[in-house]
Write a protein that holds these residues in place. Structure first.
Motif, mmCIF file in Angstrom:
data_model
loop_
_atom_site.group_PDB
_atom_site.id
_atom_site.type_symbol
_atom_site.label_atom_id
_atom_site.label_comp_id
_atom_site.label_asym_id
_atom_site.label_seq_id
_atom_site.Cartn_x
_atom_site.Cartn_y
_atom_site.Cartn_z
ATOM 1 N N ASP A 1 -4.244 19.215 -3.516
ATOM 2 C CA ASP A 1 -5.138 18.754 -2.436
ATOM 3 C C ASP A 1 -5.135 17.232 -2.334
ATOM 4 O OD1 ASP A 1 -5.792 21.360 -1.861
ATOM 5 O OD2 ASP A 1 -7.600 21.353 -3.142
ATOM 6 N N VAL A 2 -5.164 16.583 -3.505
ATOM 7 C CA VAL A 2 -5.130 15.108 -3.510
ATOM 8 C C VAL A 2 -3.811 14.609 -2.940
ATOM 9 C CG1 VAL A 2 -5.200 13.060 -4.976
ATOM 10 C CG2 VAL A 2 -6.721 14.994 -5.459
ATOM 11 N N CYS A 3 -2.766 15.306 -3.307
ATOM 12 C CA CYS A 3 -1.434 14.901 -2.791
ATOM 13 C C CYS A 3 -1.392 14.992 -1.270
ATOM 14 C CB CYS A 3 -0.369 15.798 -3.401
ATOM 15 S SG CYS A 3 -0.054 15.489 -5.140
ATOM 16 N N ARG A 4 -2.008 16.049 -0.695
ATOM 17 C CA ARG A 4 -1.988 16.184 0.762
ATOM 18 C C ARG A 4 -2.795 15.067 1.432
ATOM 19 N NH1 ARG A 4 -2.036 21.800 -0.416
ATOM 20 N NH2 ARG A 4 -4.314 21.814 -0.439
ATOM 21 N N ILE B 1 0.872 9.673 -5.291
ATOM 22 C CA ILE B 1 1.282 11.038 -4.928
ATOM 23 C C ILE B 1 2.123 11.648 -6.041
ATOM 24 C CG2 ILE B 1 2.720 12.345 -3.331
ATOM 25 C CD1 ILE B 1 1.818 10.407 -1.113
ATOM 26 N N ARG B 2 3.036 10.871 -6.605
ATOM 27 C CA ARG B 2 3.885 11.380 -7.695
ATOM 28 C C ARG B 2 3.007 11.737 -8.914
ATOM 29 N NH1 ARG B 2 7.127 6.795 -6.165
ATOM 30 N NH2 ARG B 2 8.938 7.499 -4.934
ATOM 31 N N GLU C 1 0.830 -1.204 0.000
ATOM 32 C CA GLU C 1 0.000 0.000 0.000
ATOM 33 C C GLU C 1 0.864 1.253 0.000
ATOM 34 O OE1 GLU C 1 -3.254 0.416 -0.234
ATOM 35 O OE2 GLU C 1 -3.551 -1.748 -0.483
ATOM 36 N N GLU C 2 1.970 1.186 0.712
ATOM 37 C CA GLU C 2 2.885 2.331 0.755
ATOM 38 C C GLU C 2 3.429 2.659 -0.629
ATOM 39 O OE1 GLU C 2 6.902 3.658 3.270
ATOM 40 O OE2 GLU C 2 6.307 1.553 3.123
ATOM 41 N N LYS C 3 3.815 1.643 -1.355
ATOM 42 C CA LYS C 3 4.342 1.860 -2.704
ATOM 43 C C LYS C 3 3.261 2.435 -3.627
ATOM 44 C CE LYS C 3 7.841 -1.790 -2.465
ATOM 45 N NZ LYS C 3 8.281 -3.098 -2.989
ATOM 46 N N LYS C 4 2.052 1.932 -3.513
ATOM 47 C CA LYS C 4 0.965 2.429 -4.353
ATOM 48 C C LYS C 4 0.679 3.909 -4.057
ATOM 49 C CE LYS C 4 -1.456 -1.982 -4.884
ATOM 50 N NZ LYS C 4 -2.706 -2.735 -4.579
ATOM 51 N N GLN D 1 -2.427 9.611 4.369
ATOM 52 C CA GLN D 1 -2.607 8.161 4.383
ATOM 53 C C GLN D 1 -1.261 7.434 4.421
ATOM 54 O OE1 GLN D 1 -5.049 7.113 1.005
ATOM 55 N NE2 GLN D 1 -6.850 8.224 1.763
ATOM 56 N N LEU D 2 -0.295 7.994 3.688
ATOM 57 C CA LEU D 2 1.040 7.394 3.655
ATOM 58 C C LEU D 2 1.696 7.455 5.049
ATOM 59 C CD1 LEU D 2 3.354 6.139 2.035
ATOM 60 C CD2 LEU D 2 4.114 8.469 1.475
ATOM 61 N N VAL D 3 1.482 8.588 5.714
ATOM 62 C CA VAL D 3 2.045 8.721 7.080
ATOM 63 C C VAL D 3 1.429 7.674 8.005
ATOM 64 C CG1 VAL D 3 2.136 10.223 9.093
ATOM 65 C CG2 VAL D 3 2.590 11.150 6.821
ATOM 66 N N GLU D 4 0.116 7.473 7.919
ATOM 67 C CA GLU D 4 -0.542 6.485 8.772
ATOM 68 C C GLU D 4 -0.062 5.068 8.470
ATOM 69 O OE1 GLU D 4 -2.459 6.915 11.338
ATOM 70 O OE2 GLU D 4 -2.311 9.096 11.119
ATOM 71 N N ILE D 5 0.119 4.773 7.178
ATOM 72 C CA ILE D 5 0.599 3.435 6.813
ATOM 73 C C ILE D 5 1.999 3.199 7.358
ATOM 74 C CG2 ILE D 5 1.371 2.043 4.850
ATOM 75 C CD1 ILE D 5 -1.047 3.065 3.304
#
Length: 212
Positions: A58-61, A48-49, A40-43, A66-70
């Motif tokens: 906004d989508v990136c934020r 984000i890229r 999930e982190e890689k996805k 979500q990435l931080v939580e993962i």
């Protein structure tokens, strides 16, 4: 499980093996969940890229949160694995301590049985009895030796016997005064007795014997 079905409590080793199996299963489950989180982190990184390239800030934020939580969850899996490993060591340590405790209990029981057999007070009493009996035996042996010495070494009897012998020799006319000094005493190393009489002395003594 078999023991629990029949109401029999598991032994220490059985319980340890069961604990090890449960800990290994928990470790595998955590590692499986961490692999899913890494996927999930890689996805999310790719999304984000992609959105960053499209200018969707906004989508990136949102994806970044979500990435931080993962990543936090993935860090928790590492901490959980460390805890499980520590519990596994404790499980082995507890088993070792119980084994040592059982060994010490067996040793204490053996020592107690040995003390019952040895009975220090009984051994001390036996030693005292032996010392007393040995002392009595030595005293008895000494008394017997003294008695035998008195019986076998009676100087008065010897003097009386010598007096009778001298009297008899005097009666038959054999003069031994002055000649007994030349006779070795009992126990002397001089085994030869020198006869100082002359032929005349011998003839006179024989004549006296014939006349008696």
């Amino acid at each position: 499980m078999f023991n629990n079905l029949f109401g029999k409590a598991p032994t220490l080793k059985e319980q340890q093996r069961e604990n090890d199996r449960n800990l290994r299963k928990a470790t595998r489950d955590i590692e499986r969940e961490r692999r899913k989180l890494e996927e999930e982190e890689k996805k999310l990184e790719q999304e984000i890229r992609k959105n960053a390239a499209q200018g969707n800030n906004d989508v990136c934020r949102i994806l970044a949160k979500q990435l931080v939580e993962i990543r936090k969850q993935k860090a928790r899996t590492f901490a959980a694995n460390s805890k499980i490993t520590s519990i596994g060591y404790q499980n082995k340590t507890i088993g070792t301590n119980v084994a040592l405790s059982n060994a010490m209990g067996t040793t204490a029981k053996t020592m107690a049985e040995m003390n019952k057999v040895l009975r220090p007070e009984g051994i001390a009493a036996n030693v005292r009895d032996f010392q007393q009996a040995n002392m009595k035996m030595e005293m008895t042996d000494e008394m017997i030796n003294d008695t035998l010495d008195e019986m076998l070494n009676d100087s008065d009897d010897e003097q009386e016997t010598n007096a009778v012998v001298n009297k008899v020799l005097d009666e038959i006319g054999i003069e031994i005064s002055g000649k007994m000094a030349n006779i070795p005493a009992a126990g002397s190393s001089d085994l030869e007795v020198k006869d100082t009489r002359t032929d005349k002395d011998i003839a006179e003594q024989l004549a006296k014997l014939r006349s008696t």
